[in-house]
Design a protein around this motif. Structure first.
Motif, PDB file in Angstrom:
ATOM      1  N   GLY A 140      26.933 -47.993  19.558  1.00  0.00           N
ATOM      2  CA  GLY A 140      25.712 -49.072  20.229  1.00  0.00           C
ATOM      3  C   GLY A 140      25.198 -49.489  18.898  1.00  0.00           C
ATOM      4  O   GLY A 140      24.946 -48.900  17.828  1.00  0.00           O
ATOM      5  N   LEU A 141      25.225 -51.226  18.036  1.00  0.00           N
ATOM      6  CA  LEU A 141      23.946 -51.878  18.045  1.00  0.00           C
ATOM      7  C   LEU A 141      23.688 -52.784  18.448  1.00  0.00           C
ATOM      8  O   LEU A 141      23.653 -53.427  19.785  1.00  0.00           O
ATOM      9  CB  LEU A 141      25.662 -52.798  16.627  1.00  0.00           C
ATOM     10  N   ARG A 142      22.441 -53.202  17.679  1.00  0.00           N
ATOM     11  CA  ARG A 142      20.761 -53.726  18.173  1.00  0.00           C
ATOM     12  C   ARG A 142      20.920 -55.203  17.267  1.00  0.00           C
ATOM     13  O   ARG A 142      20.283 -54.732  15.857  1.00  0.00           O
ATOM     14  CB  ARG A 142      19.755 -53.285  18.304  1.00  0.00           C
ATOM     15  N   LEU A 180      26.798 -52.167  10.903  1.00  0.00           N
ATOM     16  CA  LEU A 180      25.736 -51.115  10.380  1.00  0.00           C
ATOM     17  C   LEU A 180      24.610 -51.881  10.213  1.00  0.00           C
ATOM     18  O   LEU A 180      23.199 -51.863   9.941  1.00  0.00           O
ATOM     19  CB  LEU A 180      26.152 -49.664  10.412  1.00  0.00           C
ATOM     20  N   ARG A 181      24.743 -52.392   8.921  1.00  0.00           N
ATOM     21  CA  ARG A 181      23.860 -53.284   7.740  1.00  0.00           C
ATOM     22  C   ARG A 181      22.902 -54.004   8.230  1.00  0.00           C
ATOM     23  O   ARG A 181      21.195 -53.938   8.416  1.00  0.00           O
ATOM     24  CB  ARG A 181      24.497 -53.010   6.571  1.00  0.00           C
ATOM     25  N   GLN A 182      24.418 -54.897   9.202  1.00  0.00           N
ATOM     26  CA  GLN A 182      23.330 -56.358   9.565  1.00  0.00           C
ATOM     27  C   GLN A 182      22.100 -55.662  10.561  1.00  0.00           C
ATOM     28  O   GLN A 182      21.473 -55.850  10.611  1.00  0.00           O
ATOM     29  CB  GLN A 182      24.106 -56.725  10.363  1.00  0.00           C
ATOM     30  N   ALA A 183      22.581 -54.814  11.324  1.00  0.00           N
ATOM     31  CA  ALA A 183      21.867 -54.059  12.201  1.00  0.00           C
ATOM     32  C   ALA A 183      20.375 -54.048  11.720  1.00  0.00           C
ATOM     33  O   ALA A 183      19.023 -54.059  12.687  1.00  0.00           O
ATOM     34  CB  ALA A 183      22.613 -53.433  13.182  1.00  0.00           C
ATOM     35  N   GLN A 186      18.319 -56.286  10.934  1.00  0.00           N
ATOM     36  CA  GLN A 186      17.706 -56.999  12.175  1.00  0.00           C
ATOM     37  C   GLN A 186      16.602 -56.354  12.769  1.00  0.00           C
ATOM     38  O   GLN A 186      15.396 -56.926  13.080  1.00  0.00           O
ATOM     39  CB  GLN A 186      18.467 -57.823  12.599  1.00  0.00           C
ATOM     40  N   ASN A 187      16.047 -54.972  11.954  1.00  0.00           N
ATOM     41  CA  ASN A 187      15.640 -54.524  12.686  1.00  0.00           C
ATOM     42  C   ASN A 187      14.687 -54.130  12.304  1.00  0.00           C
ATOM     43  O   ASN A 187      13.821 -52.502  12.519  1.00  0.00           O
ATOM     44  CB  ASN A 187      16.584 -52.910  13.759  1.00  0.00           C
TER      45      ASN A 187
END
Length: 188
Positions: A140-142, A180-183, A186-187
């Motif tokens: 899962g990615l947020r 994963l790096r983008q998520a 962004q968090n």
């Protein structure tokens, strides 16, 4: 993101205001109830059914009672051992690869443990890895602003994820690194 201990401490500090009893008083109530103090699920259910206690307070009370009776929170690896016991055991190496990849995308990424998935956190949870349906590992990615990538789809109620994908044994999870790096970013 706050650690489970930090969250429990914050809940405990406002317990008396919300419930009319301090954490110490609730511990005494549970201990006097005859319930097994190490059966956190039964303690939480009882607190809800008999006393109308809200979920966060249930967890804080059950966690405290169990801790006083010798329970120690499992590590992330111990939680993963439990998740991948039995017929799901062949998925464990893939799970570990994805978790390691997620933890490597930024210097502040931390791996935590839960009973049903492994969260990876950067101030907020940005990824979650756990057993999926039909012999898969669910990732899962947020995202706040999801990338256009056909390999991920909107998630349906998994660990704060907005999107997910499923991997099978033999898949190379390396393609997830950019997502994963983008998520992670962004968090922050």
């Amino acid at each position: 993101m706050a650690s489970p201990d930090d969250m429990a401490r914050a809940v405990s500090e406002s317990m008396a205001q919300r419930t009319g009893r301090t954490l110490e008083e609730w511990v005494a109530v549970v201990e006097a109830s005859g319930l097994d103090p190490l059966d956190q699920l039964s303690v939480r259910r009882w607190l809800k059914q008999e006393h109308g206690i809200a979920q966060n307070s249930q967890w804080a009370i059950a966690f405290e009672v169990a801790g006083r009776h010798g329970w120690v929170m499992p590590t992330a690896d111990e939680f993963a051992d439990q998740m991948y016991a039995g017929k799901k055991q062949p998925l464990r190496p893939l799970h570990d690869q994805v978790v390691a990849l997620a933890a490597s995308v930024g210097p502040e990424a931390t791996v935590e443990g839960r009973a049903t998935y492994t969260p990876i956190v950067h101030r907020r949870q940005f990824a979650a890895v756990g057993p999926g349906p039909r012999n898969t590992v669910r990732v899962g990615l947020r995202f706040r602003d999801a990338p256009d990538d056909e390999r991920i789809v909107p998630a349906k109620g998994f660990a704060q994820a907005t999107h997910w994908t499923h991997l099978v044994v033999g898949d190379d999870p390396g393609w997830l690194e950019g997502l994963l790096r983008q998520a992670y970013e962004q968090n922050a």
